[in-house]
Design an enzyme around this catalytic site. Structure first.
Site, PDB file in Angstrom:
ATOM      1  N   PRO A   1      62.128 116.236 163.780  1.00  0.00           N
ATOM      2  CA  PRO A   1      61.742 115.959 162.387  1.00  0.00           C
ATOM      3  C   PRO A   1      62.226 114.556 162.025  1.00  0.00           C
ATOM      4  O   PRO A   1      63.414 114.130 162.275  1.00  0.00           O
ATOM      5  CB  PRO A   1      62.453 116.973 161.558  1.00  0.00           C
ATOM      6  CG  PRO A   1      62.364 118.140 162.599  1.00  0.00           C
ATOM      7  CD  PRO A   1      62.657 117.619 163.867  1.00  0.00           C
ATOM      8  N   ASN A   2      61.457 113.651 161.251  1.00  0.00           N
ATOM      9  CA  ASN A   2      61.874 112.616 160.717  1.00  0.00           C
ATOM     10  C   ASN A   2      61.931 111.205 161.525  1.00  0.00           C
ATOM     11  O   ASN A   2      62.004 110.128 161.300  1.00  0.00           O
ATOM     12  CB  ASN A   2      63.124 112.435 159.871  1.00  0.00           C
ATOM     13  CG  ASN A   2      62.988 113.564 158.613  1.00  0.00           C
ATOM     14  OD1 ASN A   2      62.091 113.488 158.072  1.00  0.00           O
ATOM     15  ND2 ASN A   2      63.747 114.625 158.723  1.00  0.00           N
TER      16      ASN A   2
ATOM     17  N   ARG B   1      62.965 102.834 157.730  1.00  0.00           N
ATOM     18  CA  ARG B   1      63.879 103.272 156.866  1.00  0.00           C
ATOM     19  C   ARG B   1      65.313 103.532 157.272  1.00  0.00           C
ATOM     20  O   ARG B   1      65.549 103.750 158.617  1.00  0.00           O
ATOM     21  CB  ARG B   1      63.371 104.615 156.339  1.00  0.00           C
ATOM     22  CG  ARG B   1      61.966 104.595 155.474  1.00  0.00           C
ATOM     23  CD  ARG B   1      61.551 105.822 154.929  1.00  0.00           C
ATOM     24  NE  ARG B   1      59.990 105.600 154.364  1.00  0.00           N
ATOM     25  CZ  ARG B   1      59.956 105.293 153.251  1.00  0.00           C
ATOM     26  NH1 ARG B   1      60.599 104.978 152.393  1.00  0.00           N
ATOM     27  NH2 ARG B   1      58.539 105.113 152.742  1.00  0.00           N
TER      28      ARG B   1
ATOM     29  N   TYR C   1      69.792 103.667 161.678  1.00  0.00           N
ATOM     30  CA  TYR C   1      68.861 104.002 162.887  1.00  0.00           C
ATOM     31  C   TYR C   1      68.332 102.665 163.510  1.00  0.00           C
ATOM     32  O   TYR C   1      67.461 102.988 164.651  1.00  0.00           O
ATOM     33  CB  TYR C   1      67.727 104.788 162.495  1.00  0.00           C
ATOM     34  CG  TYR C   1      67.993 106.312 162.100  1.00  0.00           C
ATOM     35  CD1 TYR C   1      68.559 107.038 163.120  1.00  0.00           C
ATOM     36  CD2 TYR C   1      68.158 106.545 160.694  1.00  0.00           C
ATOM     37  CE1 TYR C   1      69.277 108.497 162.608  1.00  0.00           C
ATOM     38  CE2 TYR C   1      68.543 107.744 160.517  1.00  0.00           C
ATOM     39  CZ  TYR C   1      69.044 108.781 161.490  1.00  0.00           C
ATOM     40  OH  TYR C   1      69.394 110.069 160.785  1.00  0.00           O
TER      41      TYR C   1
ATOM     42  N   ASN D   1      65.150 114.442 171.539  1.00  0.00           N
ATOM     43  CA  ASN D   1      65.968 114.020 170.342  1.00  0.00           C
ATOM     44  C   ASN D   1      65.574 115.102 169.386  1.00  0.00           C
ATOM     45  O   ASN D   1      64.417 114.894 168.379  1.00  0.00           O
ATOM     46  CB  ASN D   1      65.653 112.613 169.806  1.00  0.00           C
ATOM     47  CG  ASN D   1      66.684 112.245 168.804  1.00  0.00           C
ATOM     48  OD1 ASN D   1      67.229 113.309 167.816  1.00  0.00           O
ATOM     49  ND2 ASN D   1      66.603 110.954 168.468  1.00  0.00           N
TER      50      ASN D   1
ATOM     51  N   ALA E   1      67.345 116.608 163.140  1.00  0.00           N
ATOM     52  CA  ALA E   1      68.506 117.636 162.353  1.00  0.00           C
ATOM     53  C   ALA E   1      68.278 119.181 162.949  1.00  0.00           C
ATOM     54  O   ALA E   1      69.178 120.002 162.881  1.00  0.00           O
ATOM     55  CB  ALA E   1      68.199 117.684 160.987  1.00  0.00           C
TER      56      ALA E   1
ATOM     57  N   HIS F   1      70.938 121.024 165.113  1.00  0.00           N
ATOM     58  CA  HIS F   1      72.495 121.614 164.315  1.00  0.00           C
ATOM     59  C   HIS F   1      71.993 123.159 163.724  1.00  0.00           C
ATOM     60  O   HIS F   1      72.690 123.655 163.296  1.00  0.00           O
ATOM     61  CB  HIS F   1      72.874 120.646 162.960  1.00  0.00           C
ATOM     62  CG  HIS F   1      73.046 119.242 163.556  1.00  0.00           C
ATOM     63  ND1 HIS F   1      73.913 118.959 164.663  1.00  0.00           N
ATOM     64  CD2 HIS F   1      72.375 118.214 163.197  1.00  0.00           C
ATOM     65  CE1 HIS F   1      73.679 117.582 164.815  1.00  0.00           C
ATOM     66  NE2 HIS F   1      72.715 117.078 163.963  1.00  0.00           N
TER      67      HIS F   1
ATOM     68  N   ASP G   1      66.508 128.546 171.770  1.00  0.00           N
ATOM     69  CA  ASP G   1      66.262 129.707 172.692  1.00  0.00           C
ATOM     70  C   ASP G   1      64.913 129.346 173.662  1.00  0.00           C
ATOM     71  O   ASP G   1      64.985 129.586 174.670  1.00  0.00           O
ATOM     72  CB  ASP G   1      65.903 130.823 171.838  1.00  0.00           C
ATOM     73  CG  ASP G   1      67.094 131.731 171.472  1.00  0.00           C
ATOM     74  OD1 ASP G   1      68.130 131.308 171.918  1.00  0.00           O
ATOM     75  OD2 ASP G   1      66.977 132.693 170.731  1.00  0.00           O
TER      76      ASP G   1
ATOM     77  N   GLU H   1      69.776 115.579 176.048  1.00  0.00           N
ATOM     78  CA  GLU H   1      69.585 115.301 174.715  1.00  0.00           C
ATOM     79  C   GLU H   1      70.059 113.952 174.192  1.00  0.00           C
ATOM     80  O   GLU H   1      71.045 113.305 174.752  1.00  0.00           O
ATOM     81  CB  GLU H   1      70.515 116.354 174.214  1.00  0.00           C
ATOM     82  CG  GLU H   1      70.707 116.248 172.523  1.00  0.00           C
ATOM     83  CD  GLU H   1      71.617 117.422 172.135  1.00  0.00           C
ATOM     84  OE1 GLU H   1      71.524 118.588 172.779  1.00  0.00           O
ATOM     85  OE2 GLU H   1      72.399 117.142 171.076  1.00  0.00           O
TER      86      GLU H   1
ATOM     87  N   HIS I   1      70.581 111.018 171.058  1.00  0.00           N
ATOM     88  CA  HIS I   1      70.612 110.712 169.582  1.00  0.00           C
ATOM     89  C   HIS I   1      70.726 109.034 169.739  1.00  0.00           C
ATOM     90  O   HIS I   1      71.746 108.564 170.185  1.00  0.00           O
ATOM     91  CB  HIS I   1      71.936 111.367 169.063  1.00  0.00           C
ATOM     92  CG  HIS I   1      71.800 112.829 169.100  1.00  0.00           C
ATOM     93  ND1 HIS I   1      71.191 113.639 168.253  1.00  0.00           N
ATOM     94  CD2 HIS I   1      72.315 113.783 170.112  1.00  0.00           C
ATOM     95  CE1 HIS I   1      71.083 114.850 168.397  1.00  0.00           C
ATOM     96  NE2 HIS I   1      72.019 114.980 169.539  1.00  0.00           N
TER      97      HIS I   1
ATOM     98  N   SER J   1      71.983 107.179 166.771  1.00  0.00           N
ATOM     99  CA  SER J   1      73.361 107.072 166.360  1.00  0.00           C
ATOM    100  C   SER J   1      74.307 107.783 166.994  1.00  0.00           C
ATOM    101  O   SER J   1      73.935 108.799 167.509  1.00  0.00           O
ATOM    102  CB  SER J   1      73.101 107.299 164.784  1.00  0.00           C
ATOM    103  OG  SER J   1      72.675 108.489 164.529  1.00  0.00           O
TER     104      SER J   1
ATOM    105  N   ARG K   1      79.319 110.369 162.173  1.00  0.00           N
ATOM    106  CA  ARG K   1      78.558 110.633 160.696  1.00  0.00           C
ATOM    107  C   ARG K   1      79.299 111.843 160.219  1.00  0.00           C
ATOM    108  O   ARG K   1      80.237 112.521 160.465  1.00  0.00           O
ATOM    109  CB  ARG K   1      77.180 110.630 160.931  1.00  0.00           C
ATOM    110  CG  ARG K   1      76.701 109.499 161.600  1.00  0.00           C
ATOM    111  CD  ARG K   1      74.951 109.668 162.190  1.00  0.00           C
ATOM    112  NE  ARG K   1      74.420 109.559 160.790  1.00  0.00           N
ATOM    113  CZ  ARG K   1      73.228 110.009 160.609  1.00  0.00           C
ATOM    114  NH1 ARG K   1      72.366 109.753 161.988  1.00  0.00           N
ATOM    115  NH2 ARG K   1      72.417 109.946 159.760  1.00  0.00           N
TER     116      ARG K   1
ATOM    117  N   ARG L   1      76.938 117.306 161.701  1.00  0.00           N
ATOM    118  CA  ARG L   1      76.236 116.577 162.824  1.00  0.00           C
ATOM    119  C   ARG L   1      77.081 116.444 164.331  1.00  0.00           C
ATOM    120  O   ARG L   1      76.528 116.237 165.013  1.00  0.00           O
ATOM    121  CB  ARG L   1      75.768 115.187 162.432  1.00  0.00           C
ATOM    122  CG  ARG L   1      74.809 114.997 161.521  1.00  0.00           C
ATOM    123  CD  ARG L   1      74.023 113.580 161.570  1.00  0.00           C
ATOM    124  NE  ARG L   1      73.543 113.415 160.219  1.00  0.00           N
ATOM    125  CZ  ARG L   1      72.317 113.308 159.697  1.00  0.00           C
ATOM    126  NH1 ARG L   1      71.664 114.028 160.593  1.00  0.00           N
ATOM    127  NH2 ARG L   1      71.942 113.029 158.360  1.00  0.00           N
TER     128      ARG L   1
END
Lengths: 146, 146, 146, 146, 146, 146, 146, 146, 146, 146, 146, 146
Positions: free
Chosen positions: J9-10, J17, J22, J73, J76, J79, J86, J97, J99, J101, J106, J110
């Site tokens: 997401p995002n 932004r 980022y 990635n 959110a 978390h 699963d 995995e 990320h 940042s 942070r 996170r």
């Protein structure tokens, strides 16, 4: 001026069920009151209800760049929807968080809001009037929170 | 109809200090706005600011039996004033809790309110407008919280 | 230059009771030593002892605007007096927190100070000499804390 | 009379780095001030800086039996150096714990000191003056902590 | 057969200080008793006392490959020495953890041992006899822990 | 023999409000019963009700030195009034803590009493009779707590 | 000299079940070894195995007044048997707590012993030899724990 | 350009022990691969392995002022070495934290890194390749972390 | 009218042991005083002391249906005896919980009572007089808890 | 060989932004770099970005059976997305995995990743290069994590 | 085939008390239904109800070796009976845990079962039917939990 | 009579993957068994499997008003799906929560169910038979939970 109104999961059931907690006003009635007040204020509204966090984020990504404010009742996503939280953080449009019931008089897990720290403010427990108050606050356009 | 307005500790400093957090409006200006709006609504106001929890409780014991609503910003007592909490519980007059700043965007200990579970609702982060909204909500006399 | 000295709840009992913890020096003797040292330093003192948080806040609101430093032993308010903490934050006068006994060698709840994060520094366990050290530090007028 | 001065890990960097937190005074300047003041007080000093907990313990085992006081800034060992804590407990020489910065205004893990419960007292946030104060307190030889 | 004996930080002070907690036997006397018993058992001992975690790890890396057992009293490192714990895990030589005093009758932080989960067993509170028991157990060479 | 009786915040509302929790007996009736019983026991009573922690501490500082016992219902101060706790510790007059309702059958935060660890004992949930029992216990003058 | 030996719940299953954890030695064999060693030491033993906390307490009440030491493996009661703990505290006979397996290498809830803080010491993970060691320690009659 | 490589406690055992967790590559092989790659990149390396936190801090104090980057695997110091953490904070040279195994798939206490919040980034679980990746990242000299 | 009196584990030792905590009165003396007072009140008593939770529950199941009140000191079962708690909940006969010593001045785990939330009230720290007070309260037959 | 790339997401907002957090690279640019590198490595990529946890799971169910690795990635969802966790556990395809940042520099929430314990490894804070590193690691096909 | 049925503390009161929670069926009726169904299934039952943990363990030790399954409702022992838990672990006979009421809709301490992690499965809230279902499941003899 | 059957995220993988945990039965086989049994019981089934919380809520909103019961296995949503929980609370149709594996024998985070407190009951660990049991219970139409 455009303001978004977002109703999170289960809010479509409003008025029909659990009236002891959420009152008898339906979501359509709340949306009607918001549209009427927005016309008086000269504000354009874009409204969404969805039970899916992904759909709400998609809506915010698409609509927020052309909006000046967001009235949002994230429902239970308030308490675990970290993706929604990140979307609101990324989009940086001023928003007011609204809850129909007083979330602090309910279960403990409803006391912690993931989105409130990012909001201009929060209105909790004042029923559908809370939506109108949030709309008026954002429409006034001076949301320095003071 | 009589409504009480209670400003807790340090709110007398409003407007003079920490304007970055609390804005530049003074307490006198907020009280002026509340009195003006209460006249329009035909409501009598009784206002107190005190830095002492005991004095606030004394005031509530004396005034609440003849009042129909309370607008209260307990300041830091929100977070540890259990005696004030018990007074509000005992008196059972509907009240709305108001915070000028968004307490959920500040220190963690400001996130927990002892009085919010007893309130009709809470308005946080909308500045002095929050007081007016609370007054209007209580003056309407239908505080079923829905 | 004016410096405020604030003694919180129960410090008026000093010297008479619990000498094993607090020593045999009375509060009058400490105040005498502070006044003597302040004269040597050319500093004006304004001293308060009170058992009421509200009265201490009232004193700080009235006196702090004309003072350049505060020596404060908040007594047990150190650990729960959030209103006092907010007053110190709002007034923004440099202050040093003093404790007669070593609070870290006593009950666990005395280890957490609400006001220490706002202070220039904290002196704990050095008895009445701690007050003199704090006065000298503030009188020197270079409280950059380094 | 002999007093030990112990500077823990990283304090050798003082003055060169992170002046915003620790000031611009160097460790050599602090030691110079301490030596000057100790001469005035007729006290012999033995000073150590080390980045190794083991080396500090060795020093204390060797020097403490002939000393009457210890001024110690354990640096980060304050928060996890249980062996250092046990050494100070075993040697039972009165000591004052000093921190240049106000550790209560920094990260949460710096708020808990393992050694403070064993100290006569703690001075935090008063910069290099804290060392001088601790020296004077111990040199006076009446460390009943009251 | 070779068995290592490791005494952690501050154990060199044994017998001289805090006899109320640790008894009056010196470390030399314990080592003497261990050497005497090891001769009877036909076991070679290699003994280290150090106040430095790094030095203990170096010793274990060097000696453990040729040893069949370790008797270790890690002192305060028991509770925070994760590097020592990792060394014992990596070397995989059977070891018994010994504490002179009953660590469960002392401060709460002494109740948790980082190394005990890796040990064959732990003997706590039986004084210097605990070392002898551990030596006998390991010398018997059947440390299946049952 | 003199015994103090202290009623904390909100206890002046007794009998008038929340009878489901606190019963219908008024504070005046409880004080009447205490005075009647104290006459029978030949004990002098000094009674205070106050909503201010500071005022209660002032009263205790003034009256306790000439008293042999204290019956105290600290109300909500039971749970956060650390200054009151310190006053009771400093004055060292035997006291019994009384609660009208069973605090262990109510909200979790009412289960922890700051003052109970210093009291001779605590009586909770036996209504106004608890005050009489506490008075009788203290009047008997053998408060060894066994 | 008389020493009690107490085996808590499920220890009668020893040797038959879960040999991977508890070994293959039976309880009868352990008792045999204890009796043999006690004869050599000139000590009288009184042994109990029970699955009932009440029965163990009854046994201790009856036998402890004439005993000089207790070897006890409370089984799972170690972790929740507060009545057993109180019995051991009340009887004040020196005891050593024994566990066959290394309780610190097993489930987390087995790491906390309610009785260990009252014991002279604890032996964990050394199998049936732990019982013999405890017997020898107590028989020596110098259980100052050093 | 100079880059430091730091291997913390027990990493000298690499390849010889616990290959199921750490693989069969030796530390010498990793250092060889790093030197080969650094030559290709035109970067000077300075490498240290030590089992002592103090020695690592001494090395960093001496070498970091002339370096442009640090590749560090702090071993178990990752989780408790606050002095090392403070050294890295004070020296302010960009560093990348490397772990051979996936620390998030191991014991819970390995999940929290004290140094990661100060790092440019962290690579965990990719074996010796992680060192090479970190070197390449730092050598590129654009470590804005984005 | 019949009232049950239940003494939990270890209370049979009363008077003989730990007089510093529990006083010198024996259980027989307490039972004697209770029987004498019950005769005066015209109340029949049925008394049990047992070290077994199961036996206490059996007693309550058998006796409670014909009783109007229970005076119970559950001893350490207060803190972990959930089966006893469920028995008291199921039988629904009004009961008062009594503790000889002030459980709030002792170990932390004694502060939480599993049975107190179900009781009419609790008397703690008033010694054997607490039993008499509880008997009188229940005999009065108006246990509305106010 | 096929490798999946999943952006949660995002991440579609990337580059537009919050560049301070980022970076300015867009998702299209990252995907371009990944495709270019995959061609060089002879690897087929299948890429998804979605704001819906359900859609990501559907994609993984459909694509993973024919893939040899996953670069993910989760945004959110890292978390709180237990369903995604699963799915990754069930499909058992090696994944890394990533990320952008440094999540450890942070917000605290996170720091905890639900998926990292299942991953081969994690790369955090190295920006878009982290994706390339993960791709290269998986393409090498020897993901034993050592 | 033999199956054991164990009813823990207070279950003998079933049907007579607290019907709002536990229903009106008596234990005799449940046992009757179980016996009837077991006959149909050709299974021998051995049933115990006891209020004593020790007695239940004795029963299991004696009966389990000849049984192929256990249906157990441990009552409140579910939450603190670690000895019972260890007995079930040691005996290793497949068992199903049954609760008449939905323990997850009741007090928080009823949510944690010590025995459930060892069980084949748990049936909660389905009333007496839960016993029958458990019997049928075990009688089928394929308790692989899938 | 209509009953809904809801399978949450990842349950479509059943039978193909992780057979050690979830068995080899496929979801189609479970649905087949449910349909067969529902025909025998004269009950209409409406079945959904989805990996999206939003889609499950939409399904429940649409179908629940005409249903008399719900059999639901929420998969991982059991532990974080607060929106699903609110939907089940709002719709107020009796439901039974089913888990194929014994969630109490798996990871700790699987022990807490957000939906179980609202359910009639929960069946965990009995494999596909749990679904049939839940269907039979609801079809019987007497779900008072006793």
């Amino acid at each position: 001026m455009k303001i978004l109104v977002v109703h999170g999961p289960n809010l479509n059931l409003l008025g029909q069920r659990e009236p002891a907690v959420y009152g008898t006003t339906t979501l359509a009635e709340i949306d009607g009151a918001l549209l009427k007040r927005s016309e008086e204020l000269g504000v354009e509204l874009s409204i969404l209800q969805s039970n899916s966090e992904g759909a709400i984020i998609d809506f915010l990504h698409r609509e927020a760049p052309s909006a000046q404010g967001i009235v949002i009742n994230p429902g239970a996503l308030t308490h675990y929807g970290l993706s929604l939280r990140d979307a609101l953080a990324a989009l940086a449009v001023p928003f007011v968080e609204v809850h129909l019931s007083n979330i602090y008089a309910r279960e403990k897990w409803r006391h912690r809001s993931l989105t409130a720290p990012l909001a201009r403010g929060q209105i909790s427990g004042l029923g559908w009037r809370g939506y109108i108050m949030a709309l008026e606050f954002l429409a006034e356009g001076r949301h320095d929170g003071k």
